[in-house]
Design an enzyme around this catalytic site. Structure first.
Site, short mmCIF file in Angstrom:
data_model
loop_
_atom_site.label_atom_id
_atom_site.label_comp_id
_atom_site.label_asym_id
_atom_site.label_seq_id
_atom_site.Cartn_x
_atom_site.Cartn_y
_atom_site.Cartn_z
N HIS A 534 2.45 -17.30 31.81
CA HIS A 534 2.70 -16.55 30.57
C HIS A 534 3.18 -15.13 30.83
O HIS A 534 3.64 -14.45 29.91
CB HIS A 534 1.42 -16.51 29.72
CG HIS A 534 1.69 -16.58 28.25
ND1 HIS A 534 2.77 -15.98 27.66
CD2 HIS A 534 1.01 -17.20 27.23
CE1 HIS A 534 2.75 -16.19 26.36
NE2 HIS A 534 1.70 -16.94 26.07
N ASP A 538 7.41 -17.22 27.86
CA ASP A 538 6.68 -17.31 26.59
C ASP A 538 6.68 -18.75 26.08
O ASP A 538 7.47 -19.59 26.54
CB ASP A 538 7.31 -16.38 25.54
CG ASP A 538 7.18 -14.92 25.93
OD1 ASP A 538 6.15 -14.58 26.55
OD2 ASP A 538 8.09 -14.14 25.61
#
Length: 561
Positions: A534, A538
């Protein structure tokens, strides 16, 4: 007034502790609850906190030094206070008895009273005599081996009277309310006395054994003092016994006598058995009501369970009809064992890299179903003309390579202060080998045809299994695929393979029933799960990448354009 801290027993088998670290030095101010030191025991390294305020005036040994249980560990008092008297006596002089008792009380509370010196002192003195056997070096009292223990049963003696005993030797096995534990000697000498026989009970702090030099220890005097210390209890017990005997004598002659043998251990319908024996009997499917106890008063102990054999049933008296033998569950008599396998170099590297990835990269996961009907049909047609057999994994590699060109954010690495996006596409393919896992790399996969990818994948996989890969053949990946579909795995999640930002886990292709036009039909579905870092990728970016992979595999002709 200065307070002595003795080395506590931090485990039930601990005889000495090693100072792993001091968190305070002599002269430092210490508050109640402050961490004084870390003590390495035979089981773990544990933290030792101070239970009073003051100044650390003395430490018993430096870092790395050993101290026996109850040796002087530290002294805490007022700054500048004279502690010479405590040092001469090892923190054990008469003036320090109140403080010592405080220490013992605190240690008991923290450690479950697992040691003779930590247990509350039971003064066993005779009338007109000042003998306190609890303070005699030769005396071994029954220790409190669990926080709820009030008495112990001698499961077995490992030393007989007359045997030479060394410090650390196992004296006996003690059955407590929680487990059967080994009791080690904490001194050298000869075993001169045993306080009870196998199967008998001894209360906590009662005389268990005497160890010393033969001819120099008055065993009779110690035993007499121990008996005198419990004289009041014995007297009460005698009165009860006499009353019971009188009551039994007045019973009618026609009273049914309790059967000898298996039922001796029953009292008022309750089975006399140790908690450990009951637990083992339940685990092995043994009817504990049918056993004869070898313990005190017919009490069933661990040894009775261990020696039980279903075939050894008590014969019924002649003339009586033999009762049906109850069917027991199979008795498990397995032996615990294990094999230590040294890590190979590749296993150490796998562990190091994947642990770093899992615990440093914040993973999130995206799963998608892909209809593989068209891919299956296309593969059949391609293999009719391809010089190399094309696998479903080759189709997945090609689809991912083309999708990475459209979604360069997925084809990236987290570099700490920046994100590196690669313009080349190198696909790593996880391959299981005997020593673990290795990831050969198909370089510039987006620019290669399906037959080229198939040929290179086959060659690299063969080299990987034969341990013949060159460093440039298992490094430089920008994205990785892990496929367990051929092993009938429906779906799974994979740990990101550094330095990639993503790895795609591929499951098996399976048939499912779906609605088609006016009726129902069968479709072939494959689940894929994308693991993403992450920090660099995204959720929406990863989802868009999977949508492209899905579109390419469901319309494989687009991969040929």
């Amino acid at each position: 007034m200065a307070e002595v801290i003795l080395m506590p027993r931090l485990s039930d088998t601990m005889t000495e502790g090693v100072i792993a670290a001091w968190h305070k030095k002599v002269g430092d101010t210490v508050k109640k609850g402050d961490l004084l030191a870390e003590v390495e025991t035979d089981k773990a390294t544990m933290e030792l906190e101070s239970y009073k305020d003051g100044t650390l005036l003395h430490i018993g040994t430096d870092k790395g030094g050993k101290l026996q249980v109850n040796d002087l560990l530290a002294i805490i008092g007022n700054k500048g206070e004279d502690i010479s008297g405590l040092l001469k006596s090892g923190g054990n002089n008469d003036a320090k008895q109140p403080e010592k008792k405080t220490q013992e009380k605190a240690t008991d509370k923290a450690q479950g009273n697992g040691d003779k010196a930590q247990a509350p002192k039971q003064e066993t003195k005779t009338q007109g005599s000042s003998i306190d056997i609890s303070k005699m070096e030769e005396v071994v009292l029954m220790p409190r081996l669990s926080d709820t223990m009030t008495e112990g049963v001698i499961a077995g003696w490992n030393k007989n009277v007359g045997d030479t005993v060394k410090k650390g030797d196992v004296l006996a096995e003690i059955e407590t309310d929680k487990a059967t534990m080994e009791l080690e000697s904490y001194k050298n000498g000869k075993l001169l006395f045993q306080g009870a026989k196998k199967g008998e009970k001894i209360a906590v702090n009662d005389l268990l054994a005497i160890i010393g030099e033969e001819g120099k220890v008055d065993v009779d005097k110690i035993v007499a003092a121990a008996k005198a210390g419990s004289g009041q209890a014995s007297s009460a017990g005698t009165q009860k016994s006499e009353a019971t005997q009188k009551q039994e004598t007045t019973q009618p002659a026609t009273a049914v006598q309790e059967p000898v043998g298996a039922e001796q251990h029953s009292t008022n319908g309750r089975v006399k058995a140790s908690p450990l024996a009951k637990k083992l009997a339940a685990e092995k499917g043994i009817d504990i009501n049918k056993l004869s106890g070898s313990g005190d008063g017919g009490r069933i102990v661990k040894a009775d369970i261990d020696s039980y054999k279903p075939a050894a049933a008590t014969a019924a008296p002649s003339g009586e009809k033999k009762a049906a033998v109850p069917s027991f569950a199979p008795i498990v008599s397995g032996q615990e064992a294990y094999t230590d396998i040294p890590n190979s170099q590749i296993r150490n590297i796998i562990a190091k890299r994947l642990a770093e990835s899992k615990f440093s990269a914040p993973h999130f996961y995206l799963t998608m179903e892909i209809n593989m009907d068209n891919a299956m049909a296309a593969r059949t047609q391609l293999n009719e003309v391809s010089p190399v057999k094309i696998s479903f994994n080759d189709l997945v590699v090609k689809a991912c390579a083309l999708a990475l060109r459209q979604h360069p954010a997925v084809n990236s690495s987290w570099m700490g202060d920046k994100i590196r996006r690669y313009q080349h596409v190198h696909i790593g393919i996880a391959v299981a080998i005997e020593d673990g896992l290795i990831v050969p790399v198909v370089r510039f996969a987006d620019q290669k045809t399906l037959p080229q990818i198939a040929a290179e994948s086959k060659e690299l996989s063969g080299k990987a299994r034969n341990k013949k890969l060159q460093p440039n053949e298992f490094s430089g990946n920008t994205f990785t695929i892990s496929n367990l579909g051929m092993m009938d795995i429906d779906e799974f999640t994979a740990i990101i393979n550094p330095p990639d930002s993503c790895i795609m886990a591929v499951g098996m292709i399976k048939e499912i029933v779906v609605k088609k036009e006016e009726g129902f039909g069968v479709s072939n579905i494959m689940k894929v799960t994308l693991s993403c870092d992450h920090r660099s990728v995204d959720g929406a970016t990863g989802a868009a990448f999977l949508q492209t992979v899905k579109k390419l595999l469901e319309n494989p002709i687009t991969m040929l354009l």
